[in-house]
Design a protein around this motif. Structure first.
Motif, PDB file in Angstrom:
ATOM      1  N   GLY A 118       0.804  -1.220   0.000  1.00 56.52           N
ATOM      2  CA  GLY A 118       0.000   0.000   0.000  1.00 56.52           C
ATOM      3  C   GLY A 118       0.830   1.260   0.000  1.00 56.52           C
ATOM      4  N   GLY A 119       2.152   1.107  -0.116  1.00 50.01           N
ATOM      5  CA  GLY A 119       3.007   2.263  -0.281  1.00 50.01           C
ATOM      6  C   GLY A 119       2.977   3.226   0.883  1.00 50.01           C
ATOM      7  N   VAL A 120       2.889   4.513   0.540  1.00 48.34           N
ATOM      8  CA  VAL A 120       3.048   5.560   1.545  1.00 48.34           C
ATOM      9  C   VAL A 120       1.958   5.511   2.603  1.00 48.34           C
ATOM     10  N   ASP A 121       0.733   5.132   2.231  1.00 44.25           N
ATOM     11  CA  ASP A 121      -0.341   5.066   3.234  1.00 44.25           C
ATOM     12  C   ASP A 121      -0.041   4.016   4.292  1.00 44.25           C
ATOM     13  N   SER A 122       0.429   2.842   3.880  1.00 46.51           N
ATOM     14  CA  SER A 122       0.736   1.790   4.837  1.00 46.51           C
ATOM     15  C   SER A 122       1.955   2.139   5.685  1.00 46.51           C
ATOM     16  N   GLN A 123       2.916   2.830   5.082  1.00 42.51           N
ATOM     17  CA  GLN A 123       4.093   3.237   5.847  1.00 42.51           C
ATOM     18  C   GLN A 123       3.735   4.319   6.868  1.00 42.51           C
ATOM     19  N   TYR A 170       5.569  -8.227  28.370  1.00 39.63           N
ATOM     20  CA  TYR A 170       5.231  -9.175  27.305  1.00 39.63           C
ATOM     21  C   TYR A 170       3.820  -9.719  27.481  1.00 39.63           C
ATOM     22  N   GLY A 171       3.438 -10.002  28.726  1.00 38.99           N
ATOM     23  CA  GLY A 171       2.101 -10.537  28.976  1.00 38.99           C
ATOM     24  C   GLY A 171       1.000  -9.642  28.436  1.00 38.99           C
ATOM     25  N   TYR A 172       1.161  -8.338  28.593  1.00 41.94           N
ATOM     26  CA  TYR A 172       0.173  -7.404  28.057  1.00 41.94           C
ATOM     27  C   TYR A 172       0.347  -7.195  26.550  1.00 41.94           C
ATOM     28  N   ALA A 173       1.583  -6.941  26.124  1.00 33.14           N
ATOM     29  CA  ALA A 173       1.818  -6.563  24.731  1.00 33.14           C
ATOM     30  C   ALA A 173       1.508  -7.680  23.746  1.00 33.14           C
ATOM     31  N   LYS A 174       1.582  -8.944  24.184  1.00 28.65           N
ATOM     32  CA  LYS A 174       1.342 -10.057  23.256  1.00 28.65           C
ATOM     33  C   LYS A 174      -0.068 -10.004  22.667  1.00 28.65           C
ATOM     34  N   ALA A 175      -0.984  -9.297  23.352  1.00 31.82           N
ATOM     35  CA  ALA A 175      -2.356  -9.169  22.849  1.00 31.82           C
ATOM     36  C   ALA A 175      -2.413  -8.406  21.539  1.00 31.82           C
ATOM     37  N   GLU A 176      -1.339  -7.683  21.201  1.00 37.29           N
ATOM     38  CA  GLU A 176      -1.334  -6.840  19.998  1.00 37.29           C
ATOM     39  C   GLU A 176      -0.774  -7.547  18.771  1.00 37.29           C
ATOM     40  N   THR A 177      -0.355  -8.787  18.934  1.00 35.70           N
ATOM     41  CA  THR A 177       0.213  -9.535  17.815  1.00 35.70           C
ATOM     42  C   THR A 177      -0.840  -9.773  16.735  1.00 35.70           C
ATOM     43  N   GLY A 178      -0.501  -9.435  15.493  1.00 38.28           N
ATOM     44  CA  GLY A 178      -1.407  -9.686  14.381  1.00 38.28           C
ATOM     45  C   GLY A 178      -1.423  -8.529  13.399  1.00 38.28           C
ATOM     46  N   VAL A 179      -2.360  -8.590  12.462  1.00 41.98           N
ATOM     47  CA  VAL A 179      -2.486  -7.583  11.411  1.00 41.98           C
ATOM     48  C   VAL A 179      -3.487  -6.514  11.845  1.00 41.98           C
ATOM     49  N   HIS A 180      -3.089  -5.261  11.699  1.00 43.01           N
ATOM     50  CA  HIS A 180      -3.931  -4.114  12.052  1.00 43.01           C
ATOM     51  C   HIS A 180      -4.319  -3.376  10.770  1.00 43.01           C
ATOM     52  N   ARG A 181      -5.611  -3.096  10.630  1.00 42.45           N
ATOM     53  CA  ARG A 181      -6.164  -2.523   9.385  1.00 42.45           C
ATOM     54  C   ARG A 181      -6.675  -1.107   9.634  1.00 42.45           C
ATOM     55  N   LEU A 182      -6.257  -0.188   8.783  1.00 40.08           N
ATOM     56  CA  LEU A 182      -6.695   1.205   8.861  1.00 40.08           C
ATOM     57  C   LEU A 182      -7.524   1.560   7.635  1.00 40.08           C
ATOM     58  N   VAL A 183      -8.680   2.182   7.862  1.00 41.23           N
ATOM     59  CA  VAL A 183      -9.511   2.705   6.776  1.00 41.23           C
ATOM     60  C   VAL A 183      -9.701   4.191   7.030  1.00 41.23           C
ATOM     61  N   ARG A 184      -9.314   5.018   6.046  1.00 40.16           N
ATOM     62  CA  ARG A 184      -9.424   6.469   6.214  1.00 40.16           C
ATOM     63  C   ARG A 184      -9.428   7.168   4.858  1.00 40.16           C
ATOM     64  N   LEU A 185      -9.778   8.437   4.881  1.00 39.53           N
ATOM     65  CA  LEU A 185      -9.618   9.292   3.713  1.00 39.53           C
ATOM     66  C   LEU A 185      -8.150   9.679   3.650  1.00 39.53           C
ATOM     67  N   SER A 186      -7.456   9.220   2.621  1.00 34.08           N
ATOM     68  CA  SER A 186      -6.000   9.330   2.590  1.00 34.08           C
ATOM     69  C   SER A 186      -5.535  10.776   2.457  1.00 34.08           C
ATOM     70  N   PRO A 187      -4.628  11.216   3.334  1.00 32.51           N
ATOM     71  CA  PRO A 187      -4.047  12.553   3.189  1.00 32.51           C
ATOM     72  C   PRO A 187      -3.018  12.624   2.066  1.00 32.51           C
ATOM     73  N   PHE A 188      -2.664  11.449   1.509  1.00 26.82           N
ATOM     74  CA  PHE A 188      -1.677  11.404   0.436  1.00 26.82           C
ATOM     75  C   PHE A 188      -2.329  11.272  -0.944  1.00 26.82           C
ATOM     76  N   ASP A 189      -3.655  11.235  -0.979  1.00 25.28           N
ATOM     77  CA  ASP A 189      -4.408  11.114  -2.238  1.00 25.28           C
ATOM     78  C   ASP A 189      -5.000  12.488  -2.557  1.00 25.28           C
ATOM     79  N   SER A 190      -4.619  13.048  -3.689  1.00 26.70           N
ATOM     80  CA  SER A 190      -5.103  14.388  -4.061  1.00 26.70           C
ATOM     81  C   SER A 190      -6.616  14.419  -4.204  1.00 26.70           C
ATOM     82  N   ALA A 191      -7.222  13.258  -4.520  1.00 25.83           N
ATOM     83  CA  ALA A 191      -8.678  13.182  -4.626  1.00 25.83           C
ATOM     84  C   ALA A 191      -9.332  12.885  -3.287  1.00 25.83           C
ATOM     85  N   HIS A 192      -8.514  12.680  -2.259  1.00 23.50           N
ATOM     86  CA  HIS A 192      -8.992  12.435  -0.891  1.00 23.50           C
ATOM     87  C   HIS A 192      -9.952  11.249  -0.831  1.00 23.50           C
ATOM     88  N   ARG A 193      -9.546  10.164  -1.524  1.00 22.64           N
ATOM     89  CA  ARG A 193     -10.372   8.964  -1.538  1.00 22.64           C
ATOM     90  C   ARG A 193     -10.093   8.094  -0.317  1.00 22.64           C
TER      91      ARG A 193
END
Length: 353
Positions: A118-123, A170-193
């Motif tokens: 996803g390039g710059v948005d994912s980074q 570690y006991g607490y932080a291990k709960a965060e293991t996995g893939v995290h998904r973001l949905v937003r109007l991209s600030p890097f898209d000139s059309a703001h899609r």
């Protein structure tokens, strides 16, 4: 066995006794880093036990006062009710800590973030997660350091590794293991899609040499290079950064880099800690997957199987494992993760082993 509200007093007292014995060994101080870790673990466990003792006394005192209170004394009744609510909150928090019974739950943690396709948005999303975890750790009163960071092409980061040191990190932080998904109007898209971005989080315990993790020197390639990016002034004046490649060119390959420390020796030592943690976490994950497959509940941690979605324009964050939701994404991204982590820890199928 003496216990209170799920808290194993005997086990904790045994852990303290063992740590006190280690701290009394003069040879321990031949390795200052190990000695510091032993003393820190001893301080955390002692404080934990003292907290339970103090809470037990508070509960007993409140109960005795309630037995003696005059039912017509409205001020006293209000004060006792307030005290009971506060005690209830303390019990809830300490009950969560009783769920941290895994073998390595008391250890410090390394948390690694990798941006997805996803390039710059994912980074940019990976950097948002990095800030979220730094803020979360700071809010717990823990120490957090960026061990390694790879800048993105235009913005954000491609990857980062955080070292988190605190009680049961570690006991607490291990709960965060996995893939995290973001949905937003991209600030890097000139059309703001609307754009969808992904980042993967891996969490590993920090382990010392007492844990049997066999790393054959012949399986390890060590490269040094000039540090860049995070690390402060003067960090990139020499070839001090270290890259470890474990079993290069094989399906078991792992790559660990460290450039946060000032010397090559320190960076290699930290990188070895991260590598040992990743190898241990790989084995722990294999065991968890085997148990889930036996129950027919295994799902691959692929990019499509996100653990949590952050939908900014709908003002919604949802954990797909526990169904816990928040309508305040800014607060979550500012480190407000405890509600999600507590729900994970309370689920015996998720918090297993």
């Amino acid at each position: 066995m003496r216990s209170e509200g799920g808290f194993d007093w005997t086990k904790r007292e045994q852990e303290i006794a063992e740590l006190e014995a280690r701290s009394a060994d003069p040879q321990l101080w031949d390795d200052p880093a190990t000695a510091q870790d032993v003393m820190q673990q001893l301080a955390w466990r002692t404080a934990d036990l003292e907290h339970w003792h103090a809470l037990e006394e508070q509960i007993n005192t409140t109960f005795e006062l309630s037995e003696l209170a005059d039912p017509d004394d409205e001020a006293m009744i209000v004060e006792l009710n307030t005290e009971e609510v506060q005690l209830g909150r303390q019990v809830d928090q300490l009950e969560i800590e009783t769920l941290l019974s895994g073998k390595y739950d008391g250890q410090p943690a390394f948390l690694q973030i990798n941006s997805g396709a996803g390039g710059v948005d994912s980074q940019d999303w990976a950097q948002m997660l990095e800030r979220m975890y730094v803020r979360w750790a700071e809010q717990q009163g823990w120490r957090v350091a960026i061990v390694d960071e790879m800048p993105g092409d235009e913005a954000g980061i491609k990857s980062a590794t955080l070292e988190i040191r605190g009680p049961h990190a570690y006991g607490y932080a291990k709960a965060e293991t996995g893939v995290h998904r973001l949905v937003r109007l991209s600030p890097f898209d000139s059309a703001h899609r609307r754009h969808t971005s992904f980042a993967r989080v891996e969490v590993m315990p920090e382990v010392d040499d007492s844990v049997d993790i066999d790393i054959d020197p012949d399986d390890l390639r060590v490269d040094v290079y000039r540090s860049g990016g995070h690390g402060g002034q003067g960090v990139n004046t020499t070839d001090s950064a270290v890259r470890l490649t474990y079993k290069p060119g094989t399906p078991d390959q792992l790559v660990v880099t460290c450039q946060n420390e000032r010397s090559q020796i320190q960076n290699k030592a930290t990188a070895m800690k991260v590598l040992r943690g990743r190898l241990l976490e790989r084995e722990l994950q294999r065991q968890r997957e085997a148990r889930l497959k036996l129950r027919g509940e295994y799902r691959d941690a692929a990019w499509g199987n996100q653990i949590r979605s952050y939908v900014l324009d709908d003002r919604r964050v949802k954990d797909h494992r526990t169904n816990v939701e928040s309508s305040n994404p800014p607060a979550v991204l500012d480190g407000g993760l405890n509600e999600f982590i507590a729900a994970y820890l309370r689920d015996p199928d998720l918090n297993a082993g």
